[in-house]
Design an enzyme around this catalytic site. Structure first.
Site, PDB file in Angstrom:
ATOM      1  N   LEU A  89       0.869  -1.170   0.000  1.00 37.83           N
ATOM      2  CA  LEU A  89       0.000   0.000   0.000  1.00 37.83           C
ATOM      3  C   LEU A  89       0.907   1.221   0.000  1.00 37.83           C
ATOM      4  CD1 LEU A  89      -2.639  -0.981   2.739  1.00 37.83           C
ATOM      5  CD2 LEU A  89      -2.901  -1.145   0.270  1.00 37.83           C
ATOM      6  N   ASP A  90       0.492   2.276  -0.672  1.00 37.31           N
ATOM      7  CA  ASP A  90       1.263   3.506  -0.642  1.00 37.31           C
ATOM      8  C   ASP A  90       1.440   3.978   0.796  1.00 37.31           C
ATOM      9  OD1 ASP A  90       1.283   3.471  -3.383  1.00 37.31           O
ATOM     10  OD2 ASP A  90      -0.223   5.034  -3.627  1.00 37.31           O
ATOM     11  N   LYS A  91       2.465   4.761   1.002  1.00 31.19           N
ATOM     12  CA  LYS A  91       2.743   5.288   2.338  1.00 31.19           C
ATOM     13  C   LYS A  91       1.526   5.976   2.932  1.00 31.19           C
ATOM     14  CE  LYS A  91       5.794   8.545   4.753  1.00 31.19           C
ATOM     15  NZ  LYS A  91       6.934   9.488   4.599  1.00 31.19           N
ATOM     16  N   THR A 111      -1.645   5.523   2.211  1.00 34.27           N
ATOM     17  CA  THR A 111      -2.868   4.713   2.209  1.00 34.27           C
ATOM     18  C   THR A 111      -2.944   3.869   3.469  1.00 34.27           C
ATOM     19  OG1 THR A 111      -2.791   4.599  -0.209  1.00 34.27           O
ATOM     20  CG2 THR A 111      -4.196   3.011   0.915  1.00 34.27           C
ATOM     21  N   ARG A 125      -5.198   6.191  -7.600  1.00 33.12           N
ATOM     22  CA  ARG A 125      -4.919   7.630  -7.619  1.00 33.12           C
ATOM     23  C   ARG A 125      -4.829   8.144  -9.064  1.00 33.12           C
ATOM     24  NH1 ARG A 125       0.243   7.947  -3.875  1.00 33.12           N
ATOM     25  NH2 ARG A 125      -0.058  10.218  -4.137  1.00 33.12           N
TER      26      ARG A 125
END
Length: 441
Positions: free
Chosen positions: A235-237, A239, A342
């Protein structure tokens, strides 16, 4: 964009109804203090009997001809398809290629993307794991589920998943090492672009295989018996939400294959700037790195871009706020590209609220909301929006087949407080204006 798919099953719809109204209901509790998250058909006994962990996979050999008439394919994917059932992950195959342990027609290959075709003779020796040390750190984990083979965690926003240049500490991996009582770890070497800002695609599967080697004086027999937690997806930082970790290489390979085949169930929820039209649909727009900004990806219609990769997402508006100034949108991924939601949200013209990288700036959000909200709410709304410091995106539901028992496990978790504060205020503003924010379901 194609028409929307059929509505979710009643069980999933009920889960989301509870999530979106902050009324999570657990069907079991692994530990009392993890009551924030809910699960379905998930029990510790799903793991079945523990697998024997005697012996490693380093030195495993493959020598096989590509069947005549078989189309062209990447050598790493071809080898992985043949060794994956034995617990060898694609990341391990890629490391073997980079170490010069793979040859095609007697000639060593160095690129994981080297293409093979019918009649080619492929030989491979699986490499030993190469050490990259990181320290265990006492970082609290919100553990949703755990057994001998897998770990499901609720990742907080702002936590990086794994160590990388610029993020050697404070990551999810550091926390997992401490949780599993491991002092250090080794992991497979990986190609690095030197860009610590971008997460990698789930579908690349060039991921960390974390190995529990501790200190140099530990015997090889002990090392072989230790578990190997591994990051299967990311997961993105910014998220928050659910993420599964493999605790042995067999589980890693099996879960990675499920991600590759797109059989993992993943559902995200987001707050957007504006609302999409139509209010549900399917986006099929390839994703590539933005040539003007290395930390950003772009969604591109068609397949003409040389470096773009196929990406598809399904979305559905769950609630509309402030006359269309914002919306609660559910996303279901068919692929797992870097920053996929995104980039697709920006492609639709509805960047995620708080996503400064993709246009969902505070000023954009406020410009949409100010003209559509009662004046008495503007001060509080402006103050709340100004404090948003990450994209309002949450991985709310995760489902997969247990890599050992084969049972289907499914977990859900409501968004964290920073997300729900904004959501609650948007609902208050909408109801105060005589609008019905629940009009779309």
């Amino acid at each position: 964009m194609a028409a929307a798919t059929a509505p979710p099953t009643p069980a999933i719809a009920a889960t989301f109804s509870a999530l979106l109204h902050r009324q999570a209901v657990r069907s079991y509790r692994l530990r009392p203090f993890y009551a924030r998250c809910a699960s379905s058909n998930a029990r510790a006994e799903a793991a079945g009997e523990p697998e024997s962990r005697s012996g490693g996979l380093g030195g495993t050999r493959l020598e096989e001809a590509v069947p005549a008439g078989e189309g062209r394919s990447r050598v790493d994917a071809w080898i992985s398809a043949r060794l994956g059932g034995g617990g060898v992950s694609r990341a391990r195959v890629q490391a073997s290629i980079r170490a010069g342990l793979v040859a095609v027609n007697g000639r060593p290959v160095s690129k994981v993307s080297h293409m093979v075709k019918g009649g080619d003779l492929v030989s491979c020796t699986v490499s030993e794991l190469q050490p990259l040390r990181a320290e265990a750190e006492d970082i609290p984990l919100d553990i949703v589920y755990e057994d001998d083979h897998v770990l499901v965690v609720n990742k907080p926003a702002h936590m990086v998943v794994h160590p990388a240049p610029g993020n050697a500490n404070g990551t999810l991996v550091n926390a997992i090492l401490h949780h599993c009582r491991i002092s250090t770890f080794t992991c497979l070497a990986r190609n690095s672009t030197g860009d610590e800002c971008l997460e990698f695609s789930d579908d690349d599967i060039d991921v960390f295989d974390v190995d529990q080697f501790t200190t140099e004086d530990v015997s090889s027999e002990v090392r072989d018996a230790l578990v190997r937690p591994g990051i299967v997806h990311r997961l993105d930082k910014g998220t928050s939400g659910l993420l599964v970790v493999a605790k042995d290489e067999h589980s890693h390979a099996q879960l990675a294959e499920q991600f590759k085949q797109h059989t993992i169930r993943r559902v995200y929820i987001s707050l957007t700037c504006g609302i999409p039209h139509p209010n549900s649909g399917r986006i099929e727009a390839s994703i590539a790195r933005d040539p003007n900004n290395r930390i950003r990806m772009i969604a591109i219609a068609g397949s003409g871009h040389r470096y773009a990769r196929h990406a598809a997402s399904r979305y559905k508006v769950r609630e509309v706020f402030a006359g269309g100034g914002s919306a609660l949108v559910e996303w279901r991924l068919e692929t797992g590209r870097t920053h996929q939601i995104r980039a697709h949200a920006k492609y639709l013209g509805i960047p995620l609220l708080g996503d400064e990288t993709y246009g969902g700036t505070k000023s954009m959000a406020l410009s949409l909301l100010r003209t559509r909200s009662p004046s008495k709410y503007l001060c509080g709304l402006s103050d709340l929006i100004s404090k948003v410091d990450r994209p309002c995106l949450h991985a709310a539901l995760l489902g997969f087949k247990h890599p050992h028992s084969g049972k289907i496990l499914e977990f859900s978790c409501p968004p964290p407080d920073d997300f729900t504060r904004v959501l609650d205020e948007l609902r208050r503003v909408t109801s105060g204006d005589g609008q019905n924010g629940d009009g779309v379901v």
